[in-house]
Design an enzyme around this catalytic site. Structure first.
Site, PDB file in Angstrom:
ATOM      1  N   THR A  26       0.815  -1.210   0.000  1.00  0.00           N
ATOM      2  CA  THR A  26       0.000   0.000   0.000  1.00  0.00           C
ATOM      3  C   THR A  26       0.851   1.263   0.000  1.00  0.00           C
ATOM      4  OG1 THR A  26      -1.749  -1.140   1.162  1.00  0.00           O
ATOM      5  CG2 THR A  26      -1.793   1.232   1.299  1.00  0.00           C
ATOM      6  N   THR A  29       1.706  -4.042   4.611  1.00  0.00           N
ATOM      7  CA  THR A  29       1.614  -4.214   6.058  1.00  0.00           C
ATOM      8  C   THR A  29       1.201  -5.613   6.504  1.00  0.00           C
ATOM      9  OG1 THR A  29      -0.616  -3.324   5.993  1.00  0.00           O
ATOM     10  CG2 THR A  29       1.145  -1.809   6.604  1.00  0.00           C
ATOM     11  N   ASP A  30       0.483  -6.350   5.654  1.00  0.00           N
ATOM     12  CA  ASP A  30      -0.087  -7.620   6.118  1.00  0.00           C
ATOM     13  C   ASP A  30       0.951  -8.559   6.718  1.00  0.00           C
ATOM     14  OD1 ASP A  30      -2.532  -6.788   5.426  1.00  0.00           O
ATOM     15  OD2 ASP A  30      -3.020  -8.476   4.110  1.00  0.00           O
TER      16      ASP A  30
END
Lengths: 445, 488
Positions: free
Chosen positions: A103, A179-180
């Site tokens: 992202t 980020t996951d």
């Protein structure tokens, strides 16, 4: 893209995406710029950008008349990211930013509505003008993936890229990452980078960088400050500490977890205090946890031998123990159990995991016990059932996070297949993954 | 004031943009309430906003950066009315179908074409009023019209959008907003250029659009729920946009004053101004262009099936011209009252109540067209606290004879000031419970005994003063007359 039917008509009329067109449907005339079809929605609907900036979809039917007025835009393909260095001031230290996608690197192309990943040095600086007061910036894009697609192989690639940068003499390295699975990468790097002598900040964003409200700006600004000015030698995540644009937390790469799907302060320290608070505007770095290696000038080495046939198994009421047979049959070399509470697994009737644990260990497959509570430490002897597990040779992994134990077991098995060695290494603290004492302030922060 | 400006000669051109909040249960993209009732915020979020790098180059990034650099935005978060979506901490949920339905109804009433697929756009906003730095908006209707004085007024678009946060204060670059207004569904109706109309006529046209919106019965009422923007230009000058005119009756004044302002300038610059409560305006920022719109990627475009449009068309409310005659004919309202109630914010509630209760419609109409207005105007009673179900209860009490119509203003006034109190408690507190016939008779007898020599009109007066708001005046007159006859 549009459906074949639509594309054929467009081709015949020599209309390209980006052309100004006129469209007549049921005596109503629409004029605007033909936009590319985004992945979602009806492929037969033509997307028109009206002069007031709005997009609308008009269903294409045989009766719709369409004609080109003129070509208006040329839609350029983006070039692959190259290495770029921006030097503001020779007296300033140089840092490296390694892009991996996610992202933080995503933004919408305003014309097409497509989401592209692009995070060139120039763009970082455009977005964060204050960086030029802090450091010269070298950027490198080594991959461009969303972090759910991260793999152990890609961790190795990142580790090598980081080591190369550090050994070339930069003051610190920032990795931009989706980020996951950011915390998995942070943990993997923590084990693979040996003799790390400077800060490595893993940074992500929960709001994409094209937004005026993106968390990218503060996260990157704080990360730059952290890698330039702190004396921490280690891998840390640097992201928002609260929902406000106030400060970031630097959290040890082996003691961090994404605890929220969407909030910007999703990354939290588990079982220890954050290393530091990094204030954005006044650039103060407040150390909260002194337990870290100090900066030095030894060369960093990459130790990236991983045994990837390791599985993480979650316990829950009703779990079918046969899942163990599958992994055993597939020749897995190590198993991490995310047990309940203090590290329990079911022990009664057909649900008992004990025979399976026993079988795995007898076959030379180490079984590591962690807890799905995340917070707190597992214990091998408090309850009878724990003793049953322990007696069979399961390794109780202290206060290690399940995901971290999973990565560590891969790394340990990359070095030895000897049972005693494995046990010893799993219970040795290499990179802050095990704490000897748990600070009472470290819960839910 | 004598109007000395010849608007035809100076070439007055206007364009209207009318915004109305929709009265939906939930916000446009989340499950929060649109009630705007909460008074105490639970927390404040401090945020910065950043210039956006790729806006087709139309807005100068450097200028944006300078503008935003020294600004801190503080957002007050309210219980029930804000969630993580308003905090820009969670992606939007699916589009509120109730809001879409209402917006489509309005678009169809304005004879618009409905696009086959609705695309949600993000409109860049840098004043902080949108915590995400953009406002979500979508065109639901295009190319419509309405008829005013026999002439077609072009409707360029009907859009459905999320309302912005309301400003609380601004102090040296620190701007505070209330988040609870953010995300309330809003329709925006944009007209084509209105050429050859007087300012008063342009106000009429805005009123007409408002009335058409209200006829759906699902728009919010009260101050802040309607905002009118108007573009004003005169021959040889650029377009100036004036935003945020909250009261319809100010619109013509704003246009008149803006024309005077433009006439007094050697050259008119293209700009955005905001309306002050007195009708004057102040400069806000340069006019933003179409370049600040880009697609929302969190949820897919929404296809609109022909079947759905057909169904909505079938269920559209009657046109307003028909409605006036029906109100007069069926409900026996006077021409004046019919027109008043038609322009009233309470039109939908009025229609609901007249269907539900066998009360003379003019009594209900008067409550909405004059009683409420008077309470607000004369005593500044917070009538916005009065909710729909309260009016229902009120008229139920009236039908059952528990109160008399003369006591309605007192009850409404008290309830507005004490919105949490129950109807029965209000009536009891104000001592407005109706007296029974027997009690009334007792009072009449008592008054007669004490005032033997007084004329009958005086007797009625004394009884009335003792039972004001508790008995119907016709009952008092009847009983007094009967009792007096008994004596003589």
């Amino acid at each position: 893209m549009y459906s074949g039917k639509v594309l054929r008509v467009l081709k015949r009329k020599k209309i390209k995406v980006g052309d100004r067109i006129r469209l007549v449907k049921k005596k109503r005339t629409f004029q605007g710029i033909l936009m590319p079809r985004i992945e979602m929605g009806n492929k037969d609907s033509l997307i028109l950008k009206l002069d007031n900036g709005y997009n609308i979809g008009i269903k294409f039917e045989p009766r719709v008349k369409i004609e080109k007025i003129k070509s208006e835009w040329k839609i350029k393909r983006r070039e692959k990211g190259n290495i770029e260095t921006i030097i503001f001031d020779k007296k300033l230290p140089t840092i490296s930013i390694i892009g991996t996608g996610g992202t933080i690197a995503s933004r919408i192309d305003y014309r097409t509505g497509g989401v592209y990943a692009s995070f060139s040095a120039k763009e970082i600086v455009t977005q964060i003008p204050e960086l030029k007061e802090n450091a010269n910036i070298k950027t490198k894009e080594i991959m461009n993936i969303m972090s759910e697609d991260m793999t152990p192989e890609r961790w190795k690639k990142i580790a090598r890229a980081v080591a190369k940068e550090i050994n070339s003499g930069v003051r610190g390295v920032i990795i931009t990452h989706g980020t996951d699975t950011l915390h998995y990468t942070a943990a993997a790097l923590s084990f693979m980078l040996i003799d790390l002598s400077c800060p490595v900040a893993v940074v992500g964003a929960q709001r994409s960088s094209d937004r005026g409200s993106s968390d990218t700006v503060m996260n990157v600004a704080c990360a730059v400050n952290f890698v330039v000015n702190s004396d921490v030698a280690g891998v840390c995540t640097v992201l928002h500490g609260t929902m406000e644009d106030d400060y970031c937390l630097a959290i040890r790469g082996t003691k961090v977890r994404k605890m929220h799907t969407s909030r910007r302060d999703a990354f939290r320290p588990i079982n220890e205090l954050p290393i530091a608070k990094i204030y954005w505007k006044n650039r103060k770095i407040e150390i909260l946890n002194e337990n870290y290696r100090k900066r030095g000038d030894i060369k960093v080495k990459v130790d990236d031998k991983l045994e990837t046939r390791v599985a993480l198994i979650k316990c829950y009421p009703g779990l079918d123990p046969e899942i163990f047979d599958y992994y055993i049959k597939k020749k897995y070399k190590g198993l991490v159990i995310e047990g309940t509470g203090l590290g329990h697994t079911p022990t009664l009737e057909q649900y008992s995991l004990l025979p399976k644990v026993e079988r795995a260990i007898k076959l030379g497959i180490p079984v590591v016990i962690t807890s799905q509570c995340l917070y707190g430490r597992v214990h091998p002897t408090i309850y009878h059932n724990l003793r049953e597990l322990s007696r069979r040779g399961a390794i109780f992994a202290e206060d290690m996070l399940p995901g971290v134990a999973y990565i560590k077991l891969m790394w340990v098995l990359g070095h030895t297949k000897k049972f005693d060695e494995i046990r010893k290494m799993m219970l040795t603290n290499y990179s802050g993954e095990i704490t000897e004492r748990t600070d009472s302030r470290s819960f839910l922060i | 004031m004598v109007d000395l400006i010849d608007y035809k000669k100076i070439g007055l051109k206007c364009g209207l943009e009318i915004h109305r909040q929709l009265d939906t249960k939930h916000k446009l993209f989340c499950g929060c309430s649109t009630g705007m009732k909460e008074r105490e915020f639970i927390t404040t979020l401090k945020r910065k906003q950043h210039p956006v790098a790729s806006e087709l180059g139309k807005v100068d990034i450097a200028a944006q950066y300078e503008f935003l650099r020294d600004r801190n935005f503080y957002y007050q978060v309210f219980p029930n009315e804000d969630c993580l979506v308003e905090c820009d901490e969670e992606p939007i949920h699916q589009l509120n179908q109730e809001a879409l339905e209402i917006a489509l109804q309005i678009a169809l009433l304005l004879n618009c074409t409905i696009p086959g697929e609705i695309h949600i756009m993000r409109k860049t906003v840098i004043d902080g009023s949108n915590i995400s730095a953009f406002q979500r908006t979508m065109v639901v209707g295009l190319d419509g019209f309405l008829v005013y004085k026999g002439r077609k007024i072009e409707i360029i678009h009907v859009s459905l959008e999320e309302d912005a946060a309301a400003i609380v204060e601004e102090k040296q670059g620190n701007v505070t907003y209330r988040l609870n207004r953010l995300g309330i569904p809003l329709v925006e109706i944009g007209t084509g250029l209105l050429i050859g109309y007087m300012p008063g006529e342009i106000q009429d046209i805005a009123g007409l659009i408002g009335m058409i919106c209200r006829s759906i019965g699902k728009v919010k009422r009260g101050i802040g729920t309607v905002r009118q923007d108007v573009n004003v230009s005169i021959k040889g000058g650029e377009r100036v946009e004036i935003k945020g005119i909250q009261e319809l009756r100010l619109l013509s004044k704003v246009i008149e004053l803006e024309v005077k302002r433009q006439l007094s300038l050697p050259k008119v610059k293209e700009e955005t101004r905001s309306a002050n409560p007195d009708g004057t305006t102040k400069y806000t920022r340069p006019l933003p262009g179409a370049a600040r719109l880009y697609p929302e990627t969190d949820i897919p475009p929404i296809p609109i099936e022909k079947k759905r449009i057909k169904k909505i068309k079938k269920e559209l409310p009657e046109p307003w011209t028909k409605k006036v005659s029906r109100l007069k004919k069926e409900l026996k309202l006077s021409n004046e009252l019919a027109n008043q109630i038609l322009r009233s914010d309470y039109l939908d509630l009025f229609e609901k109540l007249t269907k539900k209760f066998r009360i003379q419609p003019s009594i209900i109409a008067n409550v909405f067209s004059s009683t409420i207005k008077d309470l607000k105007k004369r005593e500044n009673i917070p009538v916005e606290n009065l909710e729909d179900n309260y009016f229902e209860e009120l008229f139920k009490f009236l039908v059952k004879g528990k109160i008399v119509k003369e006591s309605i203003p007192d009850i409404l006034s008290y309830k507005a000031k004490n919105p949490k109190m129950k109807m029965t408690e209000v009536v009891k507190k104000l001592k407005l419970e109706t007296v029974t016939k027997e009690e009334l008779l007792k009072i009449v007898k008592d008054v007669l005994r004490k005032n033997k020599d007084k004329p009958i009109t005086k007797i009625i007066g004394i009884v009335m003063s003792r039972v004001r708001g508790k008995a119907k005046s016709e009952d008092v007159v009847k009983i007094v007359k009967k009792e007096v006859q008994k004596i003589y």
